[in-house]
Write a protein that holds these residues in place. Sequence first.
Motif, PDB file in Angstrom:
ATOM      1  N   HIS A  44       0.849  -1.201   0.000  1.00  0.00           N
ATOM      2  CA  HIS A  44       0.000   0.000   0.000  1.00  0.00           C
ATOM      3  C   HIS A  44       0.877   1.241   0.000  1.00  0.00           C
ATOM      4  O   HIS A  44       1.456   1.628   1.027  1.00  0.00           O
ATOM      5  N   HIS A  46       1.521   5.133  -2.569  1.00  0.00           N
ATOM      6  CA  HIS A  46       0.950   6.001  -3.599  1.00  0.00           C
ATOM      7  C   HIS A  46       2.063   6.762  -4.318  1.00  0.00           C
ATOM      8  O   HIS A  46       3.187   6.858  -3.804  1.00  0.00           O
ATOM      9  N   TYR A  62      -7.531  17.574  -1.477  1.00  0.00           N
ATOM     10  CA  TYR A  62      -6.265  18.086  -0.944  1.00  0.00           C
ATOM     11  C   TYR A  62      -5.258  18.182  -2.081  1.00  0.00           C
ATOM     12  O   TYR A  62      -5.399  17.512  -3.116  1.00  0.00           O
ATOM     13  N   GLN A  88      -4.165   4.077  -6.328  1.00  0.00           N
ATOM     14  CA  GLN A  88      -4.540   5.394  -6.840  1.00  0.00           C
ATOM     15  C   GLN A  88      -4.944   6.301  -5.682  1.00  0.00           C
ATOM     16  O   GLN A  88      -5.828   5.959  -4.890  1.00  0.00           O
ATOM     17  N   ALA A  89      -4.303   7.445  -5.581  1.00  0.00           N
ATOM     18  CA  ALA A  89      -4.629   8.394  -4.510  1.00  0.00           C
ATOM     19  C   ALA A  89      -5.803   9.265  -4.951  1.00  0.00           C
ATOM     20  O   ALA A  89      -5.940   9.604  -6.132  1.00  0.00           O
ATOM     21  N   CYS A  91      -6.330  12.307  -4.732  1.00  0.00           N
ATOM     22  CA  CYS A  91      -6.000  13.620  -5.324  1.00  0.00           C
ATOM     23  C   CYS A  91      -5.847  13.520  -6.848  1.00  0.00           C
ATOM     24  O   CYS A  91      -5.783  14.544  -7.525  1.00  0.00           O
ATOM     25  N   ARG A 137     -10.422   0.782  -6.479  1.00  0.00           N
ATOM     26  CA  ARG A 137     -10.632   1.241  -5.106  1.00  0.00           C
ATOM     27  C   ARG A 137     -11.947   2.001  -5.005  1.00  0.00           C
ATOM     28  O   ARG A 137     -12.219   2.894  -5.810  1.00  0.00           O
ATOM     29  N   ARG A 143     -14.112  12.858   4.056  1.00  0.00           N
ATOM     30  CA  ARG A 143     -13.217  14.002   3.871  1.00  0.00           C
ATOM     31  C   ARG A 143     -12.390  13.855   2.587  1.00  0.00           C
ATOM     32  O   ARG A 143     -11.697  14.775   2.176  1.00  0.00           O
ATOM     33  N   LEU A 144     -12.426  12.656   1.938  1.00  0.00           N
ATOM     34  CA  LEU A 144     -11.579  12.419   0.768  1.00  0.00           C
ATOM     35  C   LEU A 144     -12.317  12.459  -0.554  1.00  0.00           C
ATOM     36  O   LEU A 144     -11.732  12.776  -1.594  1.00  0.00           O
ATOM     37  N   TYR A 170     -12.121   1.599   1.319  1.00  0.00           N
ATOM     38  CA  TYR A 170     -11.592   2.446   2.395  1.00  0.00           C
ATOM     39  C   TYR A 170     -12.774   3.126   3.080  1.00  0.00           C
ATOM     40  O   TYR A 170     -13.542   3.836   2.435  1.00  0.00           O
ATOM     41  N   HIS A 194      -6.414  -0.401   5.834  1.00  0.00           N
ATOM     42  CA  HIS A 194      -6.113   0.061   7.193  1.00  0.00           C
ATOM     43  C   HIS A 194      -7.090  -0.461   8.258  1.00  0.00           C
ATOM     44  O   HIS A 194      -7.548   0.301   9.129  1.00  0.00           O
ATOM     45  N   ARG A 197     -10.110   1.328   9.755  1.00  0.00           N
ATOM     46  CA  ARG A 197      -9.868   2.478  10.637  1.00  0.00           C
ATOM     47  C   ARG A 197     -10.546   2.369  12.008  1.00  0.00           C
ATOM     48  O   ARG A 197     -11.411   3.186  12.359  1.00  0.00           O
ATOM     49  N   ARG A 231      -1.603   6.554  11.418  1.00  0.00           N
ATOM     50  CA  ARG A 231      -2.885   7.280  11.325  1.00  0.00           C
ATOM     51  C   ARG A 231      -3.789   6.948  12.493  1.00  0.00           C
ATOM     52  O   ARG A 231      -4.619   7.753  12.892  1.00  0.00           O
ATOM     53  N   ASP A 270       2.146   2.963   3.241  1.00  0.00           N
ATOM     54  CA  ASP A 270       1.267   4.120   3.019  1.00  0.00           C
ATOM     55  C   ASP A 270       2.053   5.368   2.609  1.00  0.00           C
ATOM     56  O   ASP A 270       1.515   6.477   2.606  1.00  0.00           O
ATOM     57  N   PRO A 274      -0.521  10.651   2.896  1.00  0.00           N
ATOM     58  CA  PRO A 274      -1.338  11.855   2.731  1.00  0.00           C
ATOM     59  C   PRO A 274      -2.114  12.237   3.990  1.00  0.00           C
ATOM     60  O   PRO A 274      -2.580  11.364   4.725  1.00  0.00           O
ATOM     61  N   ASN A 275      -2.200  13.529   4.196  1.00  0.00           N
ATOM     62  CA  ASN A 275      -3.117  14.123   5.192  1.00  0.00           C
ATOM     63  C   ASN A 275      -2.787  13.836   6.651  1.00  0.00           C
ATOM     64  O   ASN A 275      -3.662  13.985   7.504  1.00  0.00           O
TER      65      ASN A 275
END
Length: 317
Positions: A44, A46, A62, A88-89, A91, A137, A143-144, A170, A194, A197, A231, A270, A274-275
Amino acid sequence: MAEELTIAHGETSGGFEKTPGWLDWYDGPSKPAFQVPAGAVDAHCHVFGPGEQFPYAPERKYTPCDASADQLFALRDRLGFERNVVVQATCHGADNRALVDVLRRSEGRARGVATVRRDVTAEQLAELHEAGVRGVRFNFVKRLVDRVPTESLGEIVEKIAPLGWHVVIYFEAEDLPDLYDFFSSIPTDVVVDHMGRPDVTKDPDGPEFGLFLRFMRENPNVWTKVSCPERLSVTGPRALDGEQHAYTDVVPFARRVVEEFPDRVLWGTDWPHPNLKDHMPDDGLLVDYIPQIAVTPALQHKLLVDNPRRLYWSEGD
Ligand SMILES: O=C(O)c1cc(C(=O)O)oc(=O)c1
């Protein structure tokens, strides 16, 4: 394949401005004390841009600092991994050009997980497959991304299933009850980012994490990444300044999953993280977290070699 630009650490090229407060990835990670087994996969990570070559998506939430293919390969070699799975992120939205570029550049040592829309064509999927993509994905973290209706996601599953691809999901633990039935209906392999979460201030034997464990028990096609302690951790200590026992509050959760589902777990750095708001980990020390959650050489080999090879290199090298 585009020619790689030389990007200085912490830079964002192409006229993009980083999100205020953005933490740049850690330059010069330490050499891990834990030596990963031969053939290990960072499952994992990016790439971001570089923005000048692969512009960030207009709908992004972001704007990161660039993190290029060459910078990823340098990290891979430094940490002792042989291969990467590049995800793939958000962003980059559904523009997979940066992802395809890193896969083509990797000489077979990277596979990818893409983001596609419901109108993706068979030709586009075939091209992604040829580049090394093996999954899509679906992101449910508010928030993403803006939420995509499950009917559209169902259409995508129908298109990718014949290719033997899987679905990476995710989401945050509090959303699992609502999404449980949809996730359970996906017929392909499913990989949870993850560990879904978990809130690690709660009891690993409590109802919230219990639901996640039940989800994995009831659905033998579900795998998870025991990644991102940086995270999830609340109390640390952080993977910085030589710390060898980082993120101890996350350990009981990840170790539990590794021991109950040793053949359905993956691990990844990871990078470039990011973030993160609090700190940026030293990726070498993140590798040193692995033996806390996979405590025998046999478990480490499954986590880092056998499992990712089965999912991403099933047709051989
Ligand atoms: O928690 C995050 O912010 C995050 C973001 C992304 C992404 O933007 O793709 O990917 C991750 O694995 C984690």
